[in-house]
Design a protein around this motif. Structure first.
Motif, short mmCIF file in Angstrom:
data_model
loop_
_atom_site.label_atom_id
_atom_site.label_comp_id
_atom_site.label_asym_id
_atom_site.label_seq_id
_atom_site.Cartn_x
_atom_site.Cartn_y
_atom_site.Cartn_z
N ASP A 1 0.81 -1.22 0.00
CA ASP A 1 0.00 0.00 0.00
C ASP A 1 0.84 1.27 0.00
O ASP A 1 0.38 2.33 0.39
CB ASP A 1 -0.95 0.02 1.20
N ALA A 2 2.10 1.18 -0.36
CA ALA A 2 2.93 2.37 -0.39
C ALA A 2 2.53 3.25 -1.56
O ALA A 2 2.37 2.78 -2.67
CB ALA A 2 4.40 1.97 -0.51
N GLY A 3 2.37 4.53 -1.31
CA GLY A 3 1.98 5.47 -2.35
C GLY A 3 3.15 6.32 -2.76
O GLY A 3 4.30 6.07 -2.38
N PRO A 4 2.91 7.37 -3.52
CA PRO A 4 3.99 8.25 -3.96
C PRO A 4 4.72 8.84 -2.75
O PRO A 4 4.10 9.28 -1.78
CB PRO A 4 3.23 9.33 -4.73
N GLY A 5 6.01 8.83 -2.81
CA GLY A 5 6.80 9.42 -1.74
C GLY A 5 6.72 8.65 -0.44
O GLY A 5 6.73 9.24 0.63
N ALA A 6 6.61 7.31 -0.50
CA ALA A 6 6.49 6.50 0.70
C ALA A 6 7.66 6.73 1.65
O ALA A 6 8.80 6.87 1.22
CB ALA A 6 6.40 5.03 0.32
N ASP B 1 -5.73 9.72 3.85
CA ASP B 1 -7.19 9.61 4.01
C ASP B 1 -7.62 9.28 5.44
O ASP B 1 -8.79 9.07 5.71
CB ASP B 1 -7.77 8.57 3.05
N GLY B 2 -6.65 9.23 6.36
CA GLY B 2 -6.98 8.95 7.75
C GLY B 2 -6.99 7.48 8.10
O GLY B 2 -7.23 7.12 9.25
N SER C 1 -1.61 0.00 6.50
CA SER C 1 -1.75 -1.42 6.84
C SER C 1 -3.20 -1.88 6.77
O SER C 1 -3.47 -3.08 6.64
CB SER C 1 -1.19 -1.69 8.24
N LYS C 2 -4.16 -0.94 6.87
CA LYS C 2 -5.59 -1.28 6.81
C LYS C 2 -6.27 -0.72 5.58
O LYS C 2 -7.46 -0.98 5.35
CB LYS C 2 -6.30 -0.75 8.07
N ASP C 3 -5.55 0.05 4.79
CA ASP C 3 -6.13 0.76 3.64
C ASP C 3 -6.25 -0.18 2.45
O ASP C 3 -5.24 -0.64 1.91
CB ASP C 3 -5.26 1.95 3.28
N GLN C 4 -7.47 -0.48 2.04
CA GLN C 4 -7.71 -1.37 0.90
C GLN C 4 -7.78 -0.62 -0.43
O GLN C 4 -7.88 -1.24 -1.47
CB GLN C 4 -8.99 -2.18 1.11
N MET D 1 -14.30 2.85 6.43
CA MET D 1 -13.38 2.42 7.46
C MET D 1 -12.18 1.64 6.92
O MET D 1 -11.22 1.41 7.65
CB MET D 1 -14.11 1.57 8.51
N VAL D 2 -12.23 1.23 5.66
CA VAL D 2 -11.08 0.54 5.08
C VAL D 2 -10.40 1.41 4.03
O VAL D 2 -9.65 0.93 3.19
CB VAL D 2 -11.49 -0.83 4.48
N GLY D 3 -10.67 2.71 4.08
CA GLY D 3 -9.93 3.66 3.26
C GLY D 3 -10.37 3.78 1.82
O GLY D 3 -9.59 4.24 0.98
N CYS D 4 -11.61 3.38 1.50
CA CYS D 4 -12.10 3.45 0.13
C CYS D 4 -13.09 4.58 -0.03
O CYS D 4 -14.02 4.73 0.78
CB CYS D 4 -12.77 2.13 -0.28
N ALA D 5 -12.92 5.37 -1.09
CA ALA D 5 -13.86 6.42 -1.43
C ALA D 5 -14.97 5.86 -2.30
O ALA D 5 -14.84 4.78 -2.90
CB ALA D 5 -13.14 7.55 -2.17
#
Length: 268
Positions: free
Chosen positions: A33-38, A51-52, A56-59, A71-75
């Protein structure tokens, strides 16, 4: 990093969609789940898309800036509406009263919907591919004309009125089978008896199974009233189909009637 808004509540049971893979810049995927500039220095508290929800929990990585997430980081934009497989769903209470083919029709009342962090709940009409959706007074629903077809002329979608029509026959005691026009009328209101808009599947953003129309449920309850009728060949007036069948000279009381009508829930 600026935190985005979050929807509070308990994580839903099914929300994972293909669009939420652990994608990396350039199309790679390694599941971290690493994004830009991890920056690994933040450890378990890393939140690369801001996104808060910790990585580790962001799907759903790379959430659009400022978007509300679950709650799992999805818009909303990262999810696809999914058929709800259980009934009754969302902890609601479902109460059926009346009869589809009698005066006053059938009323389905839904109360106590627990929305949790769902973005959308949609109720879709005639969506079960295993069950024909129509009415027949001469046996099973076994020809296409007996299935309900949307009537644009009779429906007022913005006012919560959805009308379908069909053509069937009735088997009489003299072995004749006169043609009958059928009609299914549905109305839908919220828990305050305010009309809920019906819409086609494209407007709802839902890919159903066989359903073509439905309504988005915004609150914690709603009510559907459905009445199925056939047009009397003598008076040219619509009559609840069971009342009409009972009054007709048929060889077997209730023996020639088949009907099917139902609704499915989709959510994301």
């Amino acid at each position: 990093m600026r935190l985005k808004n979050r929807i509070l509540g308990i994580a839903p049971t099914i929300f994972v969609v293909a669009s939420c893979a652990k994608a990396q810049p350039g199309g790679s995927s390694n599941g971290d789940d690493a994004g830009p500039g991890a920056d690994a220095s933040c450890g378990n508290l890393c939140d690369q898309d801001g996104d808060g929800v910790p990585d580790s929990k962001d799907q759903c990585p790379f959430t659009p800036p400022g978007a509300m997430v679950n709650m799992v980081g999805c818009a909303d934009s990262q999810l696809t509406a999914t058929l709800e497989p259980t009934f009754p769903p969302y902890g609601l209470t479902w109460t059926p009263t009346g009869d589809l083919g009698r005066a006053g029709g059938l009323t389905w009342t839904y109360v106590g919907i627990q929305r949790k962090d769902l973005f959308h709940i949609d109720w879709v009409v005639c969506d079960d591919p295993a069950t024909p959706c129509g009415v027949s007074l001469d046996g099973p629903i076994d020809v296409p004309a007996e299935n309900w077809a949307f009537s644009a002329a009779d429906s007022v979608l913005a006012n919560g009125k959805l009308v379908f029509t069909n053509t069937t026959h009735i088997l009489l005691a003299d072995s004749t089978t006169p043609t009958l026009s059928g009609r299914l009328t549905l109305t839908i209101v919220d828990s305050s008896d305010v009309a809920i808009h019906f819409a086609d599947m494209a407007m709802l953003g839902v890919t159903g199974r066989t359903g073509m129309y439905g309504a988005e449920i915004l609150g914690t309850g709603f009510k559907v009233v459905a009445l199925a009728e056939v047009k009397d060949t003598v008076t040219s007036t619509f009559t609840p189909y069971l009342d009409y069948y009972d009054a007709a000279p048929t060889p077997t009381a209730g023996g020639g009637v088949s009907t099917s009508f139902g609704g499915s829930f989709y959510d994301k």
